[in-house]
Design a protein around this motif. Structure first.
Motif, PDB file in Angstrom:
ATOM      1  N   LYS A 287      -3.811  14.101 -11.140  1.00  0.00           N
ATOM      2  CA  LYS A 287      -3.868  13.193  -9.995  1.00  0.00           C
ATOM      3  C   LYS A 287      -4.042  11.758 -10.488  1.00  0.00           C
ATOM      4  O   LYS A 287      -4.997  11.457 -11.201  1.00  0.00           O
ATOM      5  N   PHE A 288      -3.098  10.885 -10.116  1.00  0.00           N
ATOM      6  CA  PHE A 288      -3.148   9.482 -10.498  1.00  0.00           C
ATOM      7  C   PHE A 288      -3.720   8.637  -9.368  1.00  0.00           C
ATOM      8  O   PHE A 288      -3.423   8.865  -8.193  1.00  0.00           O
ATOM      9  N   GLU A 289      -4.521   7.655  -9.732  1.00  0.00           N
ATOM     10  CA  GLU A 289      -4.985   6.647  -8.787  1.00  0.00           C
ATOM     11  C   GLU A 289      -4.798   5.272  -9.428  1.00  0.00           C
ATOM     12  O   GLU A 289      -5.345   5.004 -10.504  1.00  0.00           O
ATOM     13  N   ILE A 290      -4.020   4.416  -8.776  1.00  0.00           N
ATOM     14  CA  ILE A 290      -3.774   3.074  -9.306  1.00  0.00           C
ATOM     15  C   ILE A 290      -4.896   2.162  -8.845  1.00  0.00           C
ATOM     16  O   ILE A 290      -5.151   2.015  -7.645  1.00  0.00           O
TER      17      ILE A 290
ATOM     18  N   ASN B 106       0.831  -1.212   0.000  1.00  0.00           N
ATOM     19  CA  ASN B 106       0.000   0.000   0.000  1.00  0.00           C
ATOM     20  C   ASN B 106       0.859   1.253   0.000  1.00  0.00           C
ATOM     21  O   ASN B 106       0.559   2.236  -0.693  1.00  0.00           O
ATOM     22  N   ARG B 107       1.929   1.225   0.782  1.00  0.00           N
ATOM     23  CA  ARG B 107       2.822   2.381   0.836  1.00  0.00           C
ATOM     24  C   ARG B 107       3.473   2.618  -0.525  1.00  0.00           C
ATOM     25  O   ARG B 107       3.612   3.761  -0.956  1.00  0.00           O
ATOM     26  N   LYS B 108       3.870   1.522  -1.190  1.00  0.00           N
ATOM     27  CA  LYS B 108       4.507   1.660  -2.508  1.00  0.00           C
ATOM     28  C   LYS B 108       3.521   2.222  -3.528  1.00  0.00           C
ATOM     29  O   LYS B 108       3.878   3.046  -4.382  1.00  0.00           O
ATOM     30  N   ILE B 109       2.261   1.802  -3.450  1.00  0.00           N
ATOM     31  CA  ILE B 109       1.251   2.332  -4.364  1.00  0.00           C
ATOM     32  C   ILE B 109       1.116   3.837  -4.197  1.00  0.00           C
ATOM     33  O   ILE B 109       1.066   4.592  -5.181  1.00  0.00           O
ATOM     34  N   LYS B 110       1.056   4.301  -2.958  1.00  0.00           N
ATOM     35  CA  LYS B 110       0.957   5.737  -2.699  1.00  0.00           C
ATOM     36  C   LYS B 110       2.173   6.479  -3.257  1.00  0.00           C
ATOM     37  O   LYS B 110       2.050   7.572  -3.804  1.00  0.00           O
ATOM     38  N   GLU B 111       3.338   5.874  -3.121  1.00  0.00           N
ATOM     39  CA  GLU B 111       4.560   6.499  -3.637  1.00  0.00           C
ATOM     40  C   GLU B 111       4.520   6.596  -5.161  1.00  0.00           C
ATOM     41  O   GLU B 111       4.900   7.621  -5.745  1.00  0.00           O
ATOM     42  N   ILE B 112       4.063   5.535  -5.800  1.00  0.00           N
ATOM     43  CA  ILE B 112       3.968   5.530  -7.270  1.00  0.00           C
ATOM     44  C   ILE B 112       2.949   6.566  -7.736  1.00  0.00           C
ATOM     45  O   ILE B 112       3.197   7.309  -8.700  1.00  0.00           O
TER      46      ILE B 112
END
Length: 402
Positions: free
Chosen positions: A391-394, A320-326
């Motif tokens: 704004k990106f959202e994966i 989850n943390r990596k997704i936020k960083e990306i």
């Protein structure tokens, strides 16, 4: 007696039935599938203007002397492949006939072309119009005027701008294709379906030209190895003249601000741990807010992108943390690129996303008092502040998730 009366009535009715008095059989028509338009260099190309032209240099009346070289691709009746059993091993040389002429205007060139053919020219099957870049920079007013007057021309035909000679692009087709014009049209239709191009048909381009406060775009193509077509970006216009071009990635920027889906173009981002991710947009939403401050409009554009992780390198799993960083890194990178592209449009005074049309609709009094003309708007548009925030959202990673 009744039978005689009905017979007389039928005979009289037949007098008012005109039938197909103006019909032409297929064999009596010269069906044009594609048109390419270049500028003639008489000395370099050893190309002579036909003597049958109804215009000459004395009738230009001060106009800039630009001579069109028109290349038309005509269908050969009965030779076009219609299915797996039709056409056999026909090549493009057997299924299409290429004819060239020239003229001082489109009408002039088409009149010269008709003089070379026994059959009546027919534009109802026209698939594509290819404009050389030099012609596009001179202006498309004459070309558009001719095509609009020809009621047979379909508004769903494609008009494109080519980097090299338009006639070379018109002739291009891989060995497996039988009709170059149809191949070119299919190439653009597939690019549209895959999210690589906006739906900018000929009719849509004309609508943008006619609308106040918006400029048009056309597909920008390039010939590769004489048999393949590269969608090399979009040509953008100021009024009817080409003002510049976008790269393929910048098409994605344009599509994002116009809320066009599907995505079509990916973007690479990297993180501090060495991971590299390819993101491809799935859904785009855009919101344009306008304000008038000190008699100058200000635009704020927010683009929200839902994206998938299509590829990753140097990463085993994702958290989850990596997704936020990306997402944060992708938003920063995209915001910079979007603002750079908008600045490019402003410097060329090409309002392709229609900021002017929105100002005119939201603040009609301001437009009437301060703007009034499209030339004045071009000056204001060039200097105004336009800020883009992406704004990106994966939504999908396609990877092991922890």
């Amino acid at each position: 007696m009744k039978k005689i009366s009905w017979l007389i009535l039928l005979l009289m009715a037949s007098l008012f039935l005109s039938g197909c008095w103006d019909r032409y059989d297929l064999e009596e028509r010269a069906n044009i599938l594609g048109i390419a338009i270049d500028v003639v260099d008489e000395e370099a190309e050893n190309f002579t203007i036909p003597e049958i032209t109804y215009r000459d240099k004395d009738t230009l009346a001060g106009e800039e002397e630009n001579i069109y070289k028109l290349t038309a691709q005509l269908a050969v009746p009965g030779k076009i492949k219609l299915g797996p059993e039709g056409g056999g091993n026909n090549t493009s040389d057997k299924t299409a006939w290429v004819v060239q002429t020239a003229g001082f205007s489109m009408k002039d060139a088409m009149a010269n072309l008709q003089q070379q053919l026994a059959e009546k020219l027919y534009l109802g099957h026209l698939q594509i119009i290819i404009i050389n870049e030099d012609v596009a920079k001179i202006g498309l007013d004459d070309i558009n005027d001719f095509l609009k007057r020809e009621y047979e021309v379909r508004r769903t035909a494609w008009m494109v701008v080519s980097t090299g000679k338009a006639e070379d692009v018109l002739r291009a087709a891989p060995p497996i294709e039988t009709v170059p014009s149809l191949y070119l049209s299919d190439t653009l239709e597939n690019a549209l379906r895959f999210g690589k191009l906006p739906r900018e048909y000929l009719g849509k381009f004309w609508i943008d030209l006619a609308d106040i406060g918006i400029d048009g775009v056309l597909p920008y193509v390039k010939l590769i190895e004489q048999e393949r077509i590269l969608v090399n970006g979009l040509a953008f216009f100021k009024h009817d003249k080409m003002a510049g071009s976008m790269t393929p990635f910048e098409i994605g920027v344009f599509l994002g601000m116009k809320e066009k889906n599907p995505g079509g173009y990916g973007m690479a981002v990297s993180t501090d741990d060495g991971g590299v991710y390819i993101l491809e947009s799935y859904q785009r939403d855009s919101n344009i807010e306008l304000k008038i401050k000190n008699d100058v409009p200000i635009a704020s554009i927010t683009v929200e992108i839902e994206a998938n992780v299509e590829e990753q390198s140097n990463v085993k799993n994702i958290t989850n943390r990596k997704i936020k960083e990306i997402e944060e890194e992708a938003s920063n990178v995209a915001t910079k690129k979007y603002n750079k592209v908008v600045k490019k449009w402003q410097e060329s005074e090409s309002d392709v996303i229609g900021i002017g049309a929105r100002v005119r609709a939201k603040y009609p009094e301001y437009w009437q008092q301060e703007v009034k003309t499209t030339d004045k708007w071009a000056e204001i548009y060039k200097q105004m502040t336009i800020e883009v925030n992406v704004k990106f959202e994966i939504i999908r990673t396609g990877m092991e998730f922890k």
